[in-house]
Design an enzyme around this catalytic site. Sequence first.
Site, PDB file in Angstrom:
ATOM      1  NE  ARG A 188     -18.735 -34.112  -5.939  1.00  0.00           N
ATOM      2  CZ  ARG A 188     -19.911 -34.617  -6.301  1.00  0.00           C
ATOM      3  NH1 ARG A 188     -20.966 -33.835  -6.364  1.00  0.00           N
ATOM      4  NH2 ARG A 188     -20.033 -35.880  -6.594  1.00  0.00           N
ATOM      5  CD  GLN A 194      -1.023 -24.288 -18.399  1.00  0.00           C
ATOM      6  OE1 GLN A 194      -2.105 -24.010 -17.910  1.00  0.00           O
ATOM      7  NE2 GLN A 194       0.098 -24.050 -17.756  1.00  0.00           N
ATOM      8  CB  THR A 244      -2.732 -28.659 -19.223  1.00  0.00           C
ATOM      9  OG1 THR A 244      -2.400 -28.572 -17.830  1.00  0.00           O
ATOM     10  CG2 THR A 244      -3.719 -27.561 -19.586  1.00  0.00           C
ATOM     11  CG  ASP A 280       6.080 -22.614 -23.745  1.00  0.00           C
ATOM     12  OD1 ASP A 280       5.865 -22.116 -22.626  1.00  0.00           O
ATOM     13  OD2 ASP A 280       6.369 -23.807 -23.920  1.00  0.00           O
ATOM     14  CG  ASP A 293      12.580 -12.029 -33.499  1.00  0.00           C
ATOM     15  OD1 ASP A 293      11.424 -11.960 -33.037  1.00  0.00           O
ATOM     16  OD2 ASP A 293      13.511 -12.605 -32.911  1.00  0.00           O
ATOM     17  N   GLY A 339       5.364 -21.168 -17.473  1.00  0.00           N
ATOM     18  CA  GLY A 339       6.654 -20.484 -17.367  1.00  0.00           C
ATOM     19  C   GLY A 339       6.560 -19.273 -18.273  1.00  0.00           C
ATOM     20  CG  HIS A 340       3.657 -16.989 -18.231  1.00  0.00           C
ATOM     21  ND1 HIS A 340       2.417 -16.609 -17.806  1.00  0.00           N
ATOM     22  CD2 HIS A 340       3.487 -18.174 -18.868  1.00  0.00           C
ATOM     23  CE1 HIS A 340       1.529 -17.530 -18.172  1.00  0.00           C
ATOM     24  NE2 HIS A 340       2.153 -18.488 -18.808  1.00  0.00           N
ATOM     25  CB  THR A 341      10.251 -15.608 -20.540  1.00  0.00           C
ATOM     26  OG1 THR A 341      10.196 -17.025 -20.433  1.00  0.00           O
ATOM     27  CG2 THR A 341      11.676 -15.118 -20.382  1.00  0.00           C
ATOM     28  N   PRO A 389      13.731 -29.482 -24.540  1.00  0.00           N
ATOM     29  CG  PRO A 389      15.357 -30.635 -25.731  1.00  0.00           C
ATOM     30  CD  PRO A 389      14.545 -30.703 -24.480  1.00  0.00           C
ATOM     31  CE  LYS A 437      10.536 -17.046 -29.555  1.00  0.00           C
ATOM     32  NZ  LYS A 437      10.840 -18.087 -28.550  1.00  0.00           N
ATOM     33  CE  LYS A 496       0.481 -18.579 -22.047  1.00  0.00           C
ATOM     34  NZ  LYS A 496       1.293 -19.432 -22.930  1.00  0.00           N
TER      35      LYS A 496
HETATM   36  P1  GDP Z   1       4.721 -17.862 -22.401  1.00  0.00           P
HETATM   37  O1  GDP Z   1       4.679 -19.129 -21.626  1.00  0.00           O
HETATM   38  O2  GDP Z   1       3.610 -17.784 -23.393  1.00  0.00           O
HETATM   39  O3  GDP Z   1       4.781 -16.629 -21.545  1.00  0.00           O
HETATM   40  O4  GDP Z   1       6.060 -17.905 -23.258  1.00  0.00           O
HETATM   41  P2  GDP Z   1       7.528 -18.356 -22.722  1.00  0.00           P
HETATM   42  O5  GDP Z   1       8.067 -17.265 -21.869  1.00  0.00           O
HETATM   43  O6  GDP Z   1       7.478 -19.715 -22.161  1.00  0.00           O
HETATM   44  O7  GDP Z   1       8.316 -18.491 -24.092  1.00  0.00           O
HETATM   45  C1  GDP Z   1       8.462 -17.402 -24.966  1.00  0.00           C
HETATM   46  C2  GDP Z   1       9.971 -17.161 -25.167  1.00  0.00           C
HETATM   47  O8  GDP Z   1      10.161 -16.325 -26.284  1.00  0.00           O
HETATM   48  C3  GDP Z   1      10.612 -16.435 -24.017  1.00  0.00           C
HETATM   49  O9  GDP Z   1      11.937 -16.855 -23.909  1.00  0.00           O
HETATM   50  C4  GDP Z   1      10.547 -14.968 -24.437  1.00  0.00           C
HETATM   51  O10 GDP Z   1      11.568 -14.175 -23.846  1.00  0.00           O
HETATM   52  C5  GDP Z   1      10.760 -15.088 -25.909  1.00  0.00           C
HETATM   53  N1  GDP Z   1      10.085 -14.075 -26.739  1.00  0.00           N
HETATM   54  C6  GDP Z   1       8.857 -13.513 -26.564  1.00  0.00           C
HETATM   55  N2  GDP Z   1       8.558 -12.726 -27.606  1.00  0.00           N
HETATM   56  C7  GDP Z   1       9.604 -12.792 -28.458  1.00  0.00           C
HETATM   57  C8  GDP Z   1       9.865 -12.229 -29.753  1.00  0.00           C
HETATM   58  O11 GDP Z   1       9.062 -11.510 -30.331  1.00  0.00           O
HETATM   59  N3  GDP Z   1      11.058 -12.554 -30.343  1.00  0.00           N
HETATM   60  C9  GDP Z   1      11.966 -13.374 -29.739  1.00  0.00           C
HETATM   61  N4  GDP Z   1      13.083 -13.641 -30.399  1.00  0.00           N
HETATM   62  N5  GDP Z   1      11.746 -13.924 -28.534  1.00  0.00           N
HETATM   63  C10 GDP Z   1      10.576 -13.643 -27.916  1.00  0.00           C
HETATM   64  P1  IMO Z   2       2.874 -21.755 -20.489  1.00  0.00           P
HETATM   65  O1  IMO Z   2       1.868 -21.026 -19.605  1.00  0.00           O
HETATM   66  C1  IMO Z   2       3.771 -25.317 -22.806  1.00  0.00           C
HETATM   67  C2  IMO Z   2       2.147 -29.110 -21.355  1.00  0.00           C
HETATM   68  C3  IMO Z   2       3.119 -30.142 -20.857  1.00  0.00           C
HETATM   69  C4  IMO Z   2       2.370 -31.414 -21.250  1.00  0.00           C
HETATM   70  C5  IMO Z   2       0.918 -31.040 -20.981  1.00  0.00           C
HETATM   71  C6  IMO Z   2       0.382 -31.505 -19.639  1.00  0.00           C
HETATM   72  O2  IMO Z   2       4.279 -21.446 -20.161  1.00  0.00           O
HETATM   73  O3  IMO Z   2       2.526 -21.566 -21.917  1.00  0.00           O
HETATM   74  P2  IMO Z   2       0.754 -30.630 -17.156  1.00  0.00           P
HETATM   75  O4  IMO Z   2       1.982 -30.563 -16.321  1.00  0.00           O
HETATM   76  O5  IMO Z   2       0.049 -29.341 -17.335  1.00  0.00           O
HETATM   77  O6  IMO Z   2      -0.186 -31.719 -16.706  1.00  0.00           O
HETATM   78  O7  IMO Z   2       1.280 -31.125 -18.604  1.00  0.00           O
HETATM   79  O8  IMO Z   2       0.857 -29.624 -21.060  1.00  0.00           O
HETATM   80  N1  IMO Z   2       2.251 -27.778 -20.710  1.00  0.00           N
HETATM   81  C7  IMO Z   2       2.770 -26.701 -21.301  1.00  0.00           C
HETATM   82  N2  IMO Z   2       3.361 -26.555 -22.502  1.00  0.00           N
HETATM   83  N3  IMO Z   2       3.593 -24.242 -22.024  1.00  0.00           N
HETATM   84  C8  IMO Z   2       2.974 -24.357 -20.823  1.00  0.00           C
HETATM   85  O9  IMO Z   2       2.671 -23.298 -20.057  1.00  0.00           O
HETATM   86  C9  IMO Z   2       2.577 -25.648 -20.393  1.00  0.00           C
HETATM   87  N4  IMO Z   2       1.970 -26.112 -19.288  1.00  0.00           N
HETATM   88  C10 IMO Z   2       1.771 -27.421 -19.491  1.00  0.00           C
HETATM   89  O10 IMO Z   2       4.364 -30.028 -21.516  1.00  0.00           O
HETATM   90  O11 IMO Z   2       2.507 -31.637 -22.637  1.00  0.00           O
HETATM   91 MG    MG Z   3       5.932 -20.747 -21.133  1.00  0.00          MG
END
Ligand code: GDP
Ligand code: IMO
Ligand code: MG
Length: 446
Positions: free
Chosen positions: A152, A233, A248, A22, A350, A49-51, A321, A348, A25
């Site tokens: 396997r 991850q 993971t 998170d 900011d 979960g990539h936003t 959370p 982030k 990416k």
């Molecule tokens: P990922 O899994 O690495 O792609 O990251 P996530 O999407 O799970 O979480 C990153 C969160 O931070 C998302 O809600 C983005 O929209 C938000 N985000 C990314 N870059 C920034 C930033 O520079 N500032 C702020 N405030 N939010 C950001």
């Molecule tokens: P992105 O790509 C944050 C965490 C889970 C748990 C552990 C194992 O959005 O950064 P799993 O379901 O993979 O067996 O869970 O890994 N986890 C993540 N935490 N961002 C992720 O993906 C994650 N994918 C798995 O919360 O602690």
């Molecule tokens: Mg994510």
Amino acid sequence: MPQNSSQHLGRNVVVIGTQWGDEGKGKVVDWLTDHAQAVVRFQGGHNAGHTLMIGGKKTILRLIPSGIMHPKVICYIGNGVVLSPEALFKEIAELESAGLNVSSRLRISEAATLILPYHVAIDHAREKKKGDAKIGTTGRGIGPAYEDKVARRALRVQDLFYPEQFAAKLRENLEYHNFVLKNYYQAPELDFANTLAEAMSYAERIKAMVTDVSSALYAAEQAGQNLLFEGAQGTLLDIDHGTYPYVTSSNCVAGNAAAGSGVGPASLHYILGITKAYCTRVGAGPFPSELYDHENPAKQDPIGIRLADIGKEFGSVTGRPRRTGWLDAAALKRSIQINGLTGLCITKLDVLDGLETIRLCVGYRLDGKTLDVLPRGAESVARCEPIYEDFPGWKGSTYGIRDWNKLPIEAQHYLRRVENFCGKPIAMVSTGPDRDETILLQHPFE
Ligand code: GDP
Ligand code: IMO
Ligand code: MG
């Protein structure tokens, strides 16, 4: 072929998370995609979960590469991914109903491992049995699917095209997993006929997207295209290098971009490590610089709560959370080693706006010794006491700033110290969720 053909080859960039996921990416992959012709996922599954935020419109991608928003870009799902057909078609339908053309631009490796409903059942049953000792997985069946791969016995995408063999393998798998579900976990068994019918119902649609991904990437490289590899991850969740067993089930490090998609390691030219300006973790496991965990009464620091609030730190997959804490530069040092990072992208920034003091973890005390790099494994990490350096915060907002020189001098100092401690340059800084809220210092593709 001319002797100097190699000079026509494109440039390939790998984006990975350096923390516990998170890091942002998705945003960065989307931003970089305007220099790429293809984006490749190489590990993980729909636990990611990539936003992406484009002109105020939010899209969350789980399995589909974050290059999909760019109309001409081809998106690949490599052999290293664990793929749930159900999740895949749900995501495609969501994106297509928003007007994107996905199916025609998505290519899937025949060697990707399938996630089937019994993997999800085992993931849930296992977490339930572990009780307080649970990993806190995303419950998507990721671990059990990778276990089958390594054992396997997994069903892979290509098995869908041989219905009789598929049925025979599935029967054997279900016999085994149902035995475990029923007798060890006291959980409901899964029905063979239903499981088979559901899996086969996806076969034709998947077939239309299946490609020999390594050959396609090789051809793209030969044609001088730029490839972008999208990690899921983060490094500290890596099965070998992370805080095991709170990790993971795949290798999240940059090296796996090669094995997980079928390109050679020399094709990975620039490794960009995405690093949040603080730290978050979702799920269980040690976190030395932790300030806040909504479930832990001992971790309720107001600054941690503020980071969670302002950073909107809720899981994009599960809505859970996230725990928050200070940036851990000693953990970042470990990530730099094992990924061979070329440069950093700090995201982030900011979210730190307005803090009086900003702390940076630069090492730990562990069993009477001082360490400047994160040790491996949960037991050692759990005993690490962080050592901090303190920095003055800044007044005013960095939100949306696109020029390094416009950053408050205190923010520049803090970032320069991170760079200097880690010995790697900051190539980019992200100052907001939107595609354009980005400071560029060194373009990874140039
Ligand atoms: P990922 O899994 O690495 O792609 O990251 P996530 O999407 O799970 O979480 C990153 C969160 O931070 C998302 O809600 C983005 O929209 C938000 N985000 C990314 N870059 C920034 C930033 O520079 N500032 C702020 N405030 N939010 C950001
Ligand atoms: P992105 O790509 C944050 C965490 C889970 C748990 C552990 C194992 O959005 O950064 P799993 O379901 O993979 O067996 O869970 O890994 N986890 C993540 N935490 N961002 C992720 O993906 C994650 N994918 C798995 O919360 O602690
Ligand atoms: Mg994510």
